[in-house]
Design a protein around this motif. Structure first.
Motif, PDB file in Angstrom:
ATOM      1  N   UNK A 320      27.220  21.028   8.902  1.00 47.59           N
ATOM      2  CA  UNK A 320      26.788  22.265   9.165  1.00 47.59           C
ATOM      3  C   UNK A 320      27.685  22.654  10.521  1.00 47.59           C
ATOM      4  N   UNK A 321      28.703  21.923  10.975  1.00 48.09           N
ATOM      5  CA  UNK A 321      29.829  23.216  11.715  1.00 48.09           C
ATOM      6  C   UNK A 321      30.608  23.977  10.579  1.00 48.09           C
ATOM      7  N   UNK A 322      30.522  23.561   9.667  1.00 49.07           N
ATOM      8  CA  UNK A 322      31.532  23.879   8.779  1.00 49.07           C
ATOM      9  C   UNK A 322      30.353  25.323   8.196  1.00 49.07           C
ATOM     10  N   UNK A 323      29.361  25.454   8.345  1.00 50.28           N
ATOM     11  CA  UNK A 323      28.480  26.559   7.908  1.00 50.28           C
ATOM     12  C   UNK A 323      28.340  27.789   8.536  1.00 50.28           C
ATOM     13  N   UNK A 324      28.695  26.891   9.999  1.00 55.94           N
ATOM     14  CA  UNK A 324      28.158  27.378  11.276  1.00 55.94           C
ATOM     15  C   UNK A 324      29.122  28.904  11.982  1.00 55.94           C
ATOM     16  N   UNK A 325      30.136  27.812  11.619  1.00 56.47           N
ATOM     17  CA  UNK A 325      31.690  27.947  11.574  1.00 56.47           C
ATOM     18  C   UNK A 325      33.029  29.126  11.366  1.00 56.47           C
ATOM     19  N   UNK A 326      32.102  28.405   9.732  1.00 56.41           N
ATOM     20  CA  UNK A 326      33.655  29.130   8.958  1.00 56.41           C
ATOM     21  C   UNK A 326      33.299  30.217   8.230  1.00 56.41           C
ATOM     22  N   UNK A 327      31.930  30.981   7.696  1.00 51.65           N
ATOM     23  CA  UNK A 327      31.574  31.063   6.860  1.00 51.65           C
ATOM     24  C   UNK A 327      31.421  30.474   5.317  1.00 51.65           C
TER      25      UNK A 327
END
Length: 573
Positions: A320-327
């Motif tokens: 979830x964090x990767x999808x929201x922060x990394x693009x």
């Protein structure tokens, strides 16, 4: 979309409605709201029955993660707490204690749902409360189809990924795969997708006679040549059993349970209430991301020594964090989710899977290998921590000690005569005691009357697992075994009986309505002393078992012969 990242109004599809699927939905919505972002999340839940719902083991980290996602932990979930995990191997055993309040076994079976289903229900409620929507459809594939420049604005804004589910197609900006360790979409998720490897397993539910919960979970290493490990997880009214190994079969699990009952690891008189085959994750996946796509939970990583849901929930929060922060670009997801987020967990999954064969080689030294690894402490990382749901040992430390124990045991075996381990007390064979295993009540009754007419004692079984337990306690003169049984193949059962030291000298006569040369040959190769076609000829049966036939069969024997003959039409087919 905002610079290739998820922004308010972005649409995300999650394939799979199990723990990983609902955990991913709850994590994504929670983290999006913390960033002031309103994301539209759809969970594709095929609604397929999952068969046996295992109990859930909640570690302190599991409970913390659930609470952080807005889940209310019911007070009754702490009713059964494990004191630790017992490791057994080749007659040696050690207990790895858990911290006070450490391991909760959540389970409502058989009165209600299994623990995993209960936790999933609570997580799904938290995800729904935050806005997740559930779609009862089975996904067939995911396509990356950017919309044409001249497409309507409503189409262009809905993302380039098309989820095909039972004839329908919807567009999304991102898709997460959370289907567990069973059959995954493979290349239908994205070309080149390589999920976690898996190993065969068989799981069962045992109903106990007395409603008491044991304080220990048990891991029995290599109880049989085809079984790498047998998990025994106690609940309030049942025991969950899971056997895993590359070639494990339901018959292997039944034989291992017979041995467990013999050694007091499970309660005598238990009932096998459910049994099915499954798959377990056995290491890390190799290609887990594509533009806007990633895999979470057991489809991405795992190993059989994990006890609990920590790794699954951790992978959901990091995805979830990767999808929201990394693009949504592949390189950004690879860096943020795989290399930075899952690196330690992927390494642990690889180490946990690699430990299994070394623990087999370690034999009687395996339990001590766990203790030695535990003394080295925990990693202190942010991942799942140790194996068995404990903070220590870690998979890496266990791999190191298991490898060394395996080397030492291999070297010792070169100068030691192999002695097959046997229980301290071996029951003697009871003369004139015969066991009949047949799922047809008329056949059982007929053969029972025939043998009792000769003065023999007969015990008839409709359940082959009950036979296993009885043979361990009271070895008979011979066993009459049908080929077609409820849980396992009779020929495989015969083979298992003849391979185990407790039952290898027990005579087995196989019966079947399939009077074919290949069936007869398989029965003899499995160790049967004879193959009798159905309908069974009473005189031939008595000659085979007793070596003689009465000149004038008693009335009960004549009645039995008639009963056996009446079955010919049904069993010859």
């Amino acid at each position: 979309m905002n610079g290739g990242r998820l922004s308010s109004g972005s649409r995300v599809a999650i394939i799979g409605g199990g723990i990983a699927g609902v955990g991913m939905a709850a994590s994504l919505l929670f983290n999006a709201r913390a960033r002031g972002c309103a994301v539209d999340v759809r969970v594709y839940d095929s609604g397929d029955p999952s068969g046996i719902a295992p109990p859930a083991v909640l570690t302190p980290e599991c409970r913390s993660r659930l609470a952080a996602l807005g889940c209310r932990i019911p007070l009754e979930w702490r009713a059964h707490e494990l004191r630790g995990v017992e490791i057994l191997s080749h007659g040696q055993r050690e207990v790895l204690p858990s911290a006070p309040g450490g391991l909760w076994v959540v389970d409502g079976w058989p009165q209600g749902q299994g623990g995993v289903a209960l936790v999933r229900e609570v997580l799904a409620g938290a995800a729904t409360a935050q806005g997740a929507r559930f779609i009862q459809r089975r996904v067939e594939r995911v396509e990356n189809q950017p919309s044409a420049p001249d497409a309507p604005a409503a189409v262009r804004k809905n993302g380039p990924l098309v989820v095909r589910a039972q004839g329908s197609g919807e567009r999304f900006h991102a898709v997460a795969l959370a289907t567990g360790a069973g059959p995954s979409l493979g290349d239908s998720f994205f070309p080149g997708f390589q999920p976690a490897p898996t190993v065969a397993a068989v799981q069962a539910r045992l109903r106990q006679a007395s409603p008491r919960a044991a304080p220990l979970a048990r891991l029995w290493l290599s109880p049989l040549p085809t079984v790498d490990g047998l998990w025994l997880l106690p609940g309030a009214h049942s025991v969950y059993a899971l056997a895993f190994g590359p070639a494990v079969t339901p018959a292997d699990l039944c034989q291992a349970l017979m041995m467990a009952a013999r050694d007091g690891l499970v309660e005598e008189g238990f009932e096998l209430a459910a049994l099915e085959t499954t798959r377990l994750p056995y290491g890390p996946g190799r290609s887990l991301v594509a533009p806007g796509q990633l895999a979470v939970g057991a489809v991405a990583l795992g190993h059989p020594l994990q006890l609990g849901l920590t790794e699954t929930l951790a992978s959901c929060s990091r995805a979830a964090v990767a999808l929201l922060d990394a693009g949504l670009e592949e390189s950004a997801l690879e860096r943020r989710y795989v290399r930075d987020g899952l690196a330690e967990m992927l390494e642990d999954a690889a180490a946990g899977a690699r430990s299994i064969p070394w623990l087999r080689r370690a034999g009687r030294r395996a339990p001590q290998a766990f203790l030695t690894a535990r003394s080295r402490g925990s990693s202190g990382g942010m991942g799942g921590g140790g194996v068995l749901g404990l903070s220590a040992p870690t998979p890496l430390s266990l791999l190191s000690t298991a490898r060394w124990a395996g080397v030492r045991e291999t070297m010792a075996s070169w100068v030691r005569t192999t002695v097959e381990p046997l229980p301290t007390t071996i029951p003697s064979m009871e003369p004139d005691l015969y066991y009949i295993v047949d799922d047809d009540p008329d056949q059982r009754e007929a053969m029972t009357q025939l043998l009792e007419a000769t003065g023999a004692r007969v015990v008839a079984f409709a359940d082959e697992l009950a036979l296993f337990c009885a043979v361990a306690r009271r070895p008979p003169t011979a066993i009459l075994l049908d080929v077609v049984l409820h849980w396992v193949d009779g020929l495989r059962l015969c083979e298992g009986l003849k391979q185990h030291p407790l039952t290898r000298d027990t005579r087995v006569v196989v019966m079947s309505g399939l009077n074919r040369p290949h069936v007869r040959q398989r029965a003899l190769e499995a160790g049967a002393e004879a193959f009798l076609p159905k309908p069974v000829n009473p005189e031939r049966l008595l000659r085979q078992l007793l070596g003689m036939v009465p000149a004038t069969p008693p009335a009960s024997a004549t009645k039995s012969q008639e009963a056996l003959s009446e079955e010919s039409g049904r069993y010859a087919s």
